[in-house]
Design a protein around this motif. Structure first.
Motif, short mmCIF file in Angstrom:
data_model
loop_
_atom_site.label_atom_id
_atom_site.label_comp_id
_atom_site.label_asym_id
_atom_site.label_seq_id
_atom_site.Cartn_x
_atom_site.Cartn_y
_atom_site.Cartn_z
N ILE A 76 0.03 -62.92 -61.26
CA ILE A 76 -0.04 -61.91 -62.33
C ILE A 76 1.14 -62.12 -63.25
CG2 ILE A 76 0.25 -59.47 -62.90
CD1 ILE A 76 -1.45 -58.68 -60.69
N THR A 77 0.87 -62.04 -64.53
CA THR A 77 1.93 -62.01 -65.53
C THR A 77 1.96 -60.61 -66.12
OG1 THR A 77 1.55 -64.35 -66.02
CG2 THR A 77 2.86 -63.10 -67.60
N VAL A 78 3.13 -60.00 -66.09
CA VAL A 78 3.32 -58.64 -66.59
C VAL A 78 4.16 -58.74 -67.87
CG1 VAL A 78 4.32 -56.37 -66.10
CG2 VAL A 78 3.34 -57.73 -64.23
N TYR A 79 3.67 -58.11 -68.92
CA TYR A 79 4.39 -58.04 -70.18
C TYR A 79 4.79 -56.59 -70.40
CZ TYR A 79 2.01 -62.48 -70.78
OH TYR A 79 1.52 -63.76 -70.59
N MET A 80 6.07 -56.33 -70.66
CA MET A 80 6.56 -54.98 -70.86
C MET A 80 7.43 -54.90 -72.12
SD MET A 80 7.69 -53.87 -66.99
CE MET A 80 8.12 -52.22 -67.52
N THR A 81 7.30 -53.78 -72.81
CA THR A 81 8.13 -53.60 -74.00
C THR A 81 9.47 -52.95 -73.69
OG1 THR A 81 7.08 -51.48 -74.50
CG2 THR A 81 6.13 -53.44 -75.56
N ASP A 82 9.65 -52.43 -72.48
CA ASP A 82 10.91 -51.80 -72.09
C ASP A 82 11.22 -52.16 -70.65
OD1 ASP A 82 13.10 -50.22 -71.59
OD2 ASP A 82 12.15 -48.33 -72.19
N MET A 83 12.02 -53.19 -70.47
CA MET A 83 12.34 -53.65 -69.12
C MET A 83 13.21 -52.64 -68.36
SD MET A 83 10.61 -56.34 -68.58
CE MET A 83 11.31 -57.28 -67.22
N ASP A 84 13.76 -51.64 -69.04
CA ASP A 84 14.49 -50.58 -68.36
C ASP A 84 13.54 -49.74 -67.50
OD1 ASP A 84 16.91 -51.36 -69.45
OD2 ASP A 84 16.80 -49.91 -71.10
N ARG A 85 12.24 -49.85 -67.73
CA ARG A 85 11.22 -49.11 -66.97
C ARG A 85 10.61 -49.98 -65.86
NH1 ARG A 85 13.33 -45.19 -68.39
NH2 ARG A 85 12.93 -44.07 -70.31
N PHE A 86 11.24 -51.12 -65.59
CA PHE A 86 10.71 -52.07 -64.61
C PHE A 86 10.53 -51.43 -63.23
CE2 PHE A 86 11.08 -55.39 -61.41
CZ PHE A 86 10.13 -56.28 -61.85
N SER A 87 11.52 -50.68 -62.76
CA SER A 87 11.42 -50.11 -61.41
C SER A 87 10.28 -49.09 -61.32
CB SER A 87 12.74 -49.48 -60.97
OG SER A 87 13.09 -48.41 -61.81
N GLU A 88 10.01 -48.34 -62.40
CA GLU A 88 8.90 -47.39 -62.41
C GLU A 88 7.57 -48.13 -62.36
OE1 GLU A 88 9.59 -44.08 -65.38
OE2 GLU A 88 11.29 -45.44 -65.76
N MET A 89 7.46 -49.20 -63.16
CA MET A 89 6.25 -50.03 -63.12
C MET A 89 6.08 -50.63 -61.73
SD MET A 89 5.17 -53.44 -62.92
CE MET A 89 6.65 -54.36 -63.28
N ASN A 90 7.16 -51.12 -61.17
CA ASN A 90 7.11 -51.80 -59.88
C ASN A 90 6.66 -50.87 -58.76
OD1 ASN A 90 7.51 -54.50 -59.13
ND2 ASN A 90 9.38 -53.97 -58.04
N GLU A 91 7.04 -49.61 -58.84
CA GLU A 91 6.63 -48.62 -57.84
C GLU A 91 5.10 -48.48 -57.82
OE1 GLU A 91 6.92 -43.82 -57.39
OE2 GLU A 91 8.67 -44.86 -58.22
N VAL A 92 4.50 -48.34 -58.99
CA VAL A 92 3.04 -48.23 -59.08
C VAL A 92 2.40 -49.56 -58.68
CG1 VAL A 92 1.08 -47.84 -60.62
CG2 VAL A 92 3.15 -46.43 -60.83
N TYR A 93 2.92 -50.65 -59.21
CA TYR A 93 2.40 -51.99 -58.93
C TYR A 93 2.32 -52.23 -57.42
CZ TYR A 93 2.23 -57.12 -58.96
OH TYR A 93 1.88 -58.44 -58.75
N ALA A 94 3.38 -51.91 -56.71
CA ALA A 94 3.42 -52.14 -55.25
C ALA A 94 2.33 -51.36 -54.52
CB ALA A 94 4.80 -51.77 -54.71
N SER A 95 1.96 -50.20 -55.03
CA SER A 95 0.91 -49.41 -54.38
C SER A 95 -0.46 -50.06 -54.49
CB SER A 95 0.88 -47.98 -54.94
OG SER A 95 0.35 -47.96 -56.24
N TYR A 96 -0.65 -50.94 -55.45
CA TYR A 96 -1.92 -51.65 -55.62
C TYR A 96 -1.98 -52.94 -54.79
CZ TYR A 96 -3.64 -48.73 -59.42
OH TYR A 96 -4.12 -47.68 -60.16
N PHE A 97 -0.82 -53.36 -54.28
CA PHE A 97 -0.75 -54.59 -53.49
C PHE A 97 -0.02 -54.33 -52.18
CE2 PHE A 97 -1.08 -55.94 -57.92
CZ PHE A 97 -2.12 -56.85 -57.84
#
Length: 126
Positions: A76-97
């Protein structure tokens, strides 16, 4: 060996000159999935967690339409406009995998289509 084009009503329709995904032999390659509502293609808004959920739901729908699933994602390639929100994205992402996650790259960029905060593209086995 032929390329099959993937289209499903369970994910937002392509809004430009591209398809939701393609299937070639035992691979599925998706276009970038955005946090858009599947039925009308409208941007869902919300915070990065909501946008990540909708993006992964849309990505999952395309993969399933192609005979694959999130469980078979290789990259998966993830594109984000605000890398300061990476940990929030990662929390949701981990729940899908749960368990072992696929290979991944995360890229910070200045803007995405429809003013989204996140977009994801995947390569999966079938």
């Amino acid at each position: 060996m032929s390329i099959e084009y993937i289209e499903t009503e369970n994910a937002p329709a392509a809004f430009g000159p591209f398809v939701q995904g393609v299937r070639f032999e035992n691979l599925v390659i998706t276009s970038g999935a955005l946090p858009l509502h599947p039925s009308n293609g409208e941007f869902i808004g919300g915070d990065i967690k909501e946008q990540t959920r909708q993006t992964l739901d849309n990505l999952s729908a395309v993969l399933e339409a192609a005979g694959s699933s999130l469980k078979k994602v290789l990259l998966i390639t993830v594109y984000m406009t605000d890398m300061d929100r990476f940990s929030e994205m990662n929390e949701v992402y981990a729940s899908y995998f749960p368990g072992r996650c696929p290979a991944r790259a995360a890229v910070g960029i200045s803007a995405l289509a429809k003013n989204a905060q996140i977009e994801m593209q995947a390569i999966a086995a079938r």
